[in-house]
Design a protein around this motif. Structure first.
Motif, PDB file in Angstrom:
ATOM      1  N   LEU A  19      16.183 -69.371  78.713  1.00  0.00           N
ATOM      2  CA  LEU A  19      15.237 -68.287  78.964  1.00  0.00           C
ATOM      3  C   LEU A  19      15.791 -66.950  78.482  1.00  0.00           C
ATOM      4  O   LEU A  19      15.102 -66.187  77.787  1.00  0.00           O
ATOM      5  CB  LEU A  19      14.928 -68.227  80.468  1.00  0.00           C
ATOM      6  CG  LEU A  19      13.656 -67.550  80.901  1.00  0.00           C
ATOM      7  CD1 LEU A  19      12.454 -68.311  80.381  1.00  0.00           C
ATOM      8  CD2 LEU A  19      13.620 -67.505  82.418  1.00  0.00           C
ATOM      9  N   LEU A  20      17.032 -66.654  78.820  1.00  0.00           N
ATOM     10  CA  LEU A  20      17.652 -65.401  78.396  1.00  0.00           C
ATOM     11  C   LEU A  20      17.855 -65.354  76.889  1.00  0.00           C
ATOM     12  O   LEU A  20      17.702 -64.298  76.268  1.00  0.00           O
ATOM     13  CB  LEU A  20      18.986 -65.205  79.114  1.00  0.00           C
ATOM     14  CG  LEU A  20      18.897 -64.867  80.600  1.00  0.00           C
ATOM     15  CD1 LEU A  20      20.277 -64.895  81.222  1.00  0.00           C
ATOM     16  CD2 LEU A  20      18.238 -63.530  80.820  1.00  0.00           C
ATOM     17  N   ALA A  21      18.183 -66.478  76.277  1.00  0.00           N
ATOM     18  CA  ALA A  21      18.368 -66.502  74.826  1.00  0.00           C
ATOM     19  C   ALA A  21      17.058 -66.223  74.100  1.00  0.00           C
ATOM     20  O   ALA A  21      17.036 -65.498  73.099  1.00  0.00           O
ATOM     21  CB  ALA A  21      18.938 -67.851  74.393  1.00  0.00           C
TER      22      ALA A  21
ATOM     23  N   LEU B 113      32.529 -72.080  80.291  1.00  0.00           N
ATOM     24  CA  LEU B 113      31.770 -71.663  79.113  1.00  0.00           C
ATOM     25  C   LEU B 113      30.382 -71.168  79.494  1.00  0.00           C
ATOM     26  O   LEU B 113      29.896 -70.177  78.944  1.00  0.00           O
ATOM     27  CB  LEU B 113      31.645 -72.814  78.117  1.00  0.00           C
ATOM     28  CG  LEU B 113      32.869 -73.112  77.287  1.00  0.00           C
ATOM     29  CD1 LEU B 113      32.671 -74.360  76.451  1.00  0.00           C
ATOM     30  CD2 LEU B 113      33.217 -71.936  76.406  1.00  0.00           C
ATOM     31  N   LEU B 114      29.739 -71.836  80.431  1.00  0.00           N
ATOM     32  CA  LEU B 114      28.412 -71.397  80.866  1.00  0.00           C
ATOM     33  C   LEU B 114      28.479 -70.018  81.513  1.00  0.00           C
ATOM     34  O   LEU B 114      27.608 -69.172  81.281  1.00  0.00           O
ATOM     35  CB  LEU B 114      27.797 -72.415  81.825  1.00  0.00           C
ATOM     36  CG  LEU B 114      27.385 -73.741  81.188  1.00  0.00           C
ATOM     37  CD1 LEU B 114      26.894 -74.714  82.252  1.00  0.00           C
ATOM     38  CD2 LEU B 114      26.330 -73.533  80.120  1.00  0.00           C
TER      39      LEU B 114
ATOM     40  N   GLY C 177      27.296 -64.329  80.950  1.00  0.00           N
ATOM     41  CA  GLY C 177      27.803 -62.953  80.944  1.00  0.00           C
ATOM     42  C   GLY C 177      27.521 -62.244  79.634  1.00  0.00           C
ATOM     43  O   GLY C 177      27.131 -61.077  79.610  1.00  0.00           O
ATOM     44  N   VAL C 178      27.687 -62.958  78.518  1.00  0.00           N
ATOM     45  CA  VAL C 178      27.420 -62.376  77.199  1.00  0.00           C
ATOM     46  C   VAL C 178      25.947 -62.001  77.063  1.00  0.00           C
ATOM     47  O   VAL C 178      25.602 -60.890  76.662  1.00  0.00           O
ATOM     48  CB  VAL C 178      27.833 -63.368  76.083  1.00  0.00           C
ATOM     49  CG1 VAL C 178      27.271 -62.955  74.738  1.00  0.00           C
ATOM     50  CG2 VAL C 178      29.333 -63.479  76.014  1.00  0.00           C
ATOM     51  N   ILE C 179      25.066 -62.911  77.410  1.00  0.00           N
ATOM     52  CA  ILE C 179      23.633 -62.652  77.261  1.00  0.00           C
ATOM     53  C   ILE C 179      23.177 -61.542  78.193  1.00  0.00           C
ATOM     54  O   ILE C 179      22.425 -60.645  77.792  1.00  0.00           O
ATOM     55  CB  ILE C 179      22.828 -63.947  77.483  1.00  0.00           C
ATOM     56  CG1 ILE C 179      23.044 -64.897  76.317  1.00  0.00           C
ATOM     57  CG2 ILE C 179      21.342 -63.645  77.611  1.00  0.00           C
ATOM     58  CD1 ILE C 179      22.359 -66.233  76.462  1.00  0.00           C
TER      59      ILE C 179
ATOM     60  N   LEU D  14      31.045 -59.256  73.613  1.00  0.00           N
ATOM     61  CA  LEU D  14      32.464 -59.421  73.943  1.00  0.00           C
ATOM     62  C   LEU D  14      32.787 -58.807  75.295  1.00  0.00           C
ATOM     63  O   LEU D  14      33.561 -59.358  76.077  1.00  0.00           O
ATOM     64  CB  LEU D  14      33.331 -58.799  72.851  1.00  0.00           C
ATOM     65  CG  LEU D  14      33.325 -59.517  71.508  1.00  0.00           C
ATOM     66  CD1 LEU D  14      34.068 -58.699  70.463  1.00  0.00           C
ATOM     67  CD2 LEU D  14      33.931 -60.898  71.633  1.00  0.00           C
ATOM     68  N   LEU D  15      32.189 -57.654  75.572  1.00  0.00           N
ATOM     69  CA  LEU D  15      32.387 -57.006  76.870  1.00  0.00           C
ATOM     70  C   LEU D  15      31.873 -57.892  78.004  1.00  0.00           C
ATOM     71  O   LEU D  15      32.550 -58.082  79.016  1.00  0.00           O
ATOM     72  CB  LEU D  15      31.671 -55.656  76.891  1.00  0.00           C
ATOM     73  CG  LEU D  15      31.652 -54.916  78.214  1.00  0.00           C
ATOM     74  CD1 LEU D  15      33.037 -54.376  78.541  1.00  0.00           C
ATOM     75  CD2 LEU D  15      30.647 -53.797  78.180  1.00  0.00           C
ATOM     76  N   GLY D  16      30.677 -58.445  77.836  1.00  0.00           N
ATOM     77  CA  GLY D  16      30.116 -59.318  78.872  1.00  0.00           C
ATOM     78  C   GLY D  16      30.930 -60.576  79.067  1.00  0.00           C
ATOM     79  O   GLY D  16      31.157 -61.014  80.198  1.00  0.00           O
TER      80      GLY D  16
END
Length: 131
Positions: free
Chosen positions: A14-16, A83-84, A89-91, A118-120
């Protein structure tokens, strides 16, 4: 655990999808701002050229992100749940910060989106390790 994994994967999808819409519209607006502001051509011509440009970019930009992601993250060193957490966090960082920048009116770019990603990811790793 399987239900939680399914919910996280659904959230990522959904976020992607939302992130794709925000990213493509941001690139289109960046292109259109300068063209329309300078009145380089008629509005309809600018929209046609930008549409063709976006389609060409979609079909021929397959290896563009390889440069950015090579060496940044090595998935073989993480468990699936780690990884999830990183990808969520990235998205989330990308969506929140890019939306905030666009709302305020600051210019944004793909480089800025990579930095926010990268920050997320780093923030997600930090919060995951401290808890």
């Amino acid at each position: 655990m399987s239900l939680l994994l399914g919910l996280v994967v659904f959230l990522l999808v959904l976020l992607a999808a939302y992130h794709l819409v925000v990213g493509v519209s941001n690139d289109a607006v960046n292109f259109l701002n300068s063209a329309m502001g300078s009145k380089a051509a008629k509005r309809k011509t600018i929209l046609w050229v930008s549409s063709v440009g976006l389609l060409v970019g979609v079909f021929f930009s397959g290896g563009m992100m390889e440069v950015a992601r090579s060496g940044v993250i090595h998935p073989e060193h993480f468990m699936l749940h780690e990884l999830l957490i990183i990808f969520v966090g990235v998205i989330l960082a990308n969506l929140l910060l890019l939306d905030a920048y666009n709302t305020i009116g600051f210019p944004t770019s793909t480089t800025l989106a990579l930095v926010f990603g990268l920050l997320g990811g780093a923030l997600a790793i930090m919060l995951g390790r401290s808890g």
